[in-house]
Motif scaffolding. Sequence first.
Motif, PDB file in Angstrom:
ATOM      1  N   UNK A   3      36.925  62.291  43.805  1.00 49.54           N
ATOM      2  CA  UNK A   3      37.954  63.277  44.114  1.00 49.54           C
ATOM      3  C   UNK A   3      39.020  62.695  45.041  1.00 49.54           C
ATOM      4  N   UNK A   4      38.603  62.151  46.189  1.00 53.50           N
ATOM      5  CA  UNK A   4      39.561  61.610  47.150  1.00 53.50           C
ATOM      6  C   UNK A   4      40.236  60.353  46.606  1.00 53.50           C
ATOM      7  N   UNK A   5      39.478  59.489  45.957  1.00 55.23           N
ATOM      8  CA  UNK A   5      40.043  58.259  45.421  1.00 55.23           C
ATOM      9  C   UNK A   5      40.904  58.467  44.195  1.00 55.23           C
ATOM     10  N   UNK A   6      40.735  59.627  43.531  1.00 55.18           N
ATOM     11  CA  UNK A   6      41.533  59.983  42.350  1.00 55.18           C
ATOM     12  C   UNK A   6      41.465  58.907  41.274  1.00 55.18           C
ATOM     13  N   UNK A   7      40.239  58.406  41.019  1.00 53.63           N
ATOM     14  CA  UNK A   7      40.079  57.389  39.987  1.00 53.63           C
ATOM     15  C   UNK A   7      38.996  57.795  38.999  1.00 53.63           C
ATOM     16  N   UNK A   8      39.122  57.249  37.807  1.00 52.78           N
ATOM     17  CA  UNK A   8      38.123  57.444  36.766  1.00 52.78           C
ATOM     18  C   UNK A   8      36.969  56.485  37.042  1.00 52.78           C
ATOM     19  N   UNK A   9      35.736  56.991  37.163  1.00 51.09           N
ATOM     20  CA  UNK A   9      34.621  56.065  37.393  1.00 51.09           C
ATOM     21  C   UNK A   9      34.416  55.083  36.256  1.00 51.09           C
ATOM     22  N   UNK A  10      35.061  55.333  35.114  1.00 50.01           N
ATOM     23  CA  UNK A  10      34.960  54.418  33.977  1.00 50.01           C
ATOM     24  C   UNK A  10      36.113  53.426  33.914  1.00 50.01           C
ATOM     25  N   UNK A  11      36.899  53.344  34.974  1.00 51.95           N
ATOM     26  CA  UNK A  11      37.953  52.339  35.031  1.00 51.95           C
ATOM     27  C   UNK A  11      37.347  50.965  34.730  1.00 51.95           C
ATOM     28  N   UNK A  12      37.930  50.204  33.810  1.00 51.05           N
ATOM     29  CA  UNK A  12      37.355  48.902  33.443  1.00 51.05           C
ATOM     30  C   UNK A  12      37.145  47.965  34.631  1.00 51.05           C
ATOM     31  N   UNK A  13      37.948  48.102  35.669  1.00 49.92           N
ATOM     32  CA  UNK A  13      37.771  47.247  36.841  1.00 49.92           C
ATOM     33  C   UNK A  13      36.422  47.468  37.517  1.00 49.92           C
ATOM     34  N   UNK A  14      35.861  48.673  37.348  1.00 51.54           N
ATOM     35  CA  UNK A  14      34.594  48.996  38.014  1.00 51.54           C
ATOM     36  C   UNK A  14      33.368  48.612  37.183  1.00 51.54           C
ATOM     37  N   UNK A  15      33.559  48.338  35.894  1.00 50.69           N
ATOM     38  CA  UNK A  15      32.419  48.087  35.022  1.00 50.69           C
ATOM     39  C   UNK A  15      31.447  47.038  35.542  1.00 50.69           C
ATOM     40  N   UNK A  16      31.924  45.829  35.895  1.00 52.14           N
ATOM     41  CA  UNK A  16      30.987  44.817  36.395  1.00 52.14           C
ATOM     42  C   UNK A  16      30.281  45.235  37.691  1.00 52.14           C
ATOM     43  N   UNK A  17      30.979  45.988  38.551  1.00 50.11           N
ATOM     44  CA  UNK A  17      30.356  46.442  39.803  1.00 50.11           C
ATOM     45  C   UNK A  17      29.240  47.430  39.521  1.00 50.11           C
ATOM     46  N   UNK A  18      29.453  48.369  38.600  1.00 48.61           N
ATOM     47  CA  UNK A  18      28.381  49.306  38.245  1.00 48.61           C
ATOM     48  C   UNK A  18      27.193  48.547  37.668  1.00 48.61           C
ATOM     49  N   UNK A  19      27.459  47.569  36.824  1.00 50.32           N
ATOM     50  CA  UNK A  19      26.365  46.790  36.255  1.00 50.32           C
ATOM     51  C   UNK A  19      25.572  46.057  37.321  1.00 50.32           C
ATOM     52  N   UNK A  20      26.288  45.516  38.298  1.00 50.13           N
ATOM     53  CA  UNK A  20      25.635  44.806  39.390  1.00 50.13           C
ATOM     54  C   UNK A  20      24.756  45.761  40.199  1.00 50.13           C
ATOM     55  N   UNK A  21      25.276  46.948  40.509  1.00 52.67           N
ATOM     56  CA  UNK A  21      24.516  47.916  41.294  1.00 52.67           C
ATOM     57  C   UNK A  21      23.309  48.442  40.514  1.00 52.67           C
TER      58      UNK A  21
END
Length: 314
Positions: A145-163
């Motif tokens: 909500x505060x960050x106003x970003x889509x959690x599926x933004x491609x930039x986040x994909x590798x980070x989610x995989x790592x976590x």
Amino acid sequence: MGSSDVGHEGDAAGILAVRRFRERVGVPALVDVHTHFMPERVLTKVWAYFDSAGPLIGREWPITYRRDEAERLALLRAFGVRAFTSMVYPHKPGMARWLNTWAADFADRTPDCLRTATLFPEEGVEAYVREAVEGGARIFKAHVQVGAYDPNDPLLGPAWGLLAEAGVPVVMHCGSGPVPGKHTGPEPVGRLLAAHPRLRLVVAHLGMPEYTDFLDLAERYGEVRLDTTMACTDFSERFAPLPGEARARLAGLGDRILLGTDFPNLPYPYVHQLEALERLGLGDDWLRAVCHGNGVRLFGLEGLQGPDVAGTDA
């Protein structure tokens, strides 16, 4: 911290009320996965935003525990909280790595704080998430909500995989309360989990107000959990009441519900969150799991020592 150390009117009564809850339910200590400790200038701005009832708040929201850091820590410990977090979150690029550095330092000087980190969709996010995990981060915070970003933004994909691979839980504010954001709600989270089904996602606020949709996701994905932050309180029930049918489902997911409170940014006393959960009528075993056992198991805190349940050494 005893009654003689209380610096604000009402603190002694609040400490006693929490002790009585612990004694009544048989909770040796509390594990609170959703508490906020931040750099002072950031927290000051957050409080100013709450004071102004800004558009992401949408209502009057007094801060009950507007104290300096040392007082806030002393209060949590007096309540019997023996493990908590420093939920930090960026609202723009370039903040996350700096916040992670601050949170790591805070954890180093605050042994009962679970080392916390955050992330944002930006160049370099995978690198600093990896640094945080390798540095001992136990939990991450994502604020859609505060960050106003889509959690599926491609930039986040590798980070989610790592976590997901590391098994590090992520507390995500992804529900549309207190007001909707561009990317809040269950649909983006459903797509995220379809791509990363082993992600240990902790849905903040029980997914308020889309409770049933997020319960659906928790029932579908075995690593999804929910935290109780502000849910079922008188404050939240006025604008996002928990549906009656959700109670039985919360009982069925009793091993994956975690205590969260939003301390210190509460518009009511800390004990009210605990009493709001108690009045759900799901039983003492459920309350002990939510307030203590589930967090102990998730974070490997089996040696966690609490104050005497009657509160004599808190």
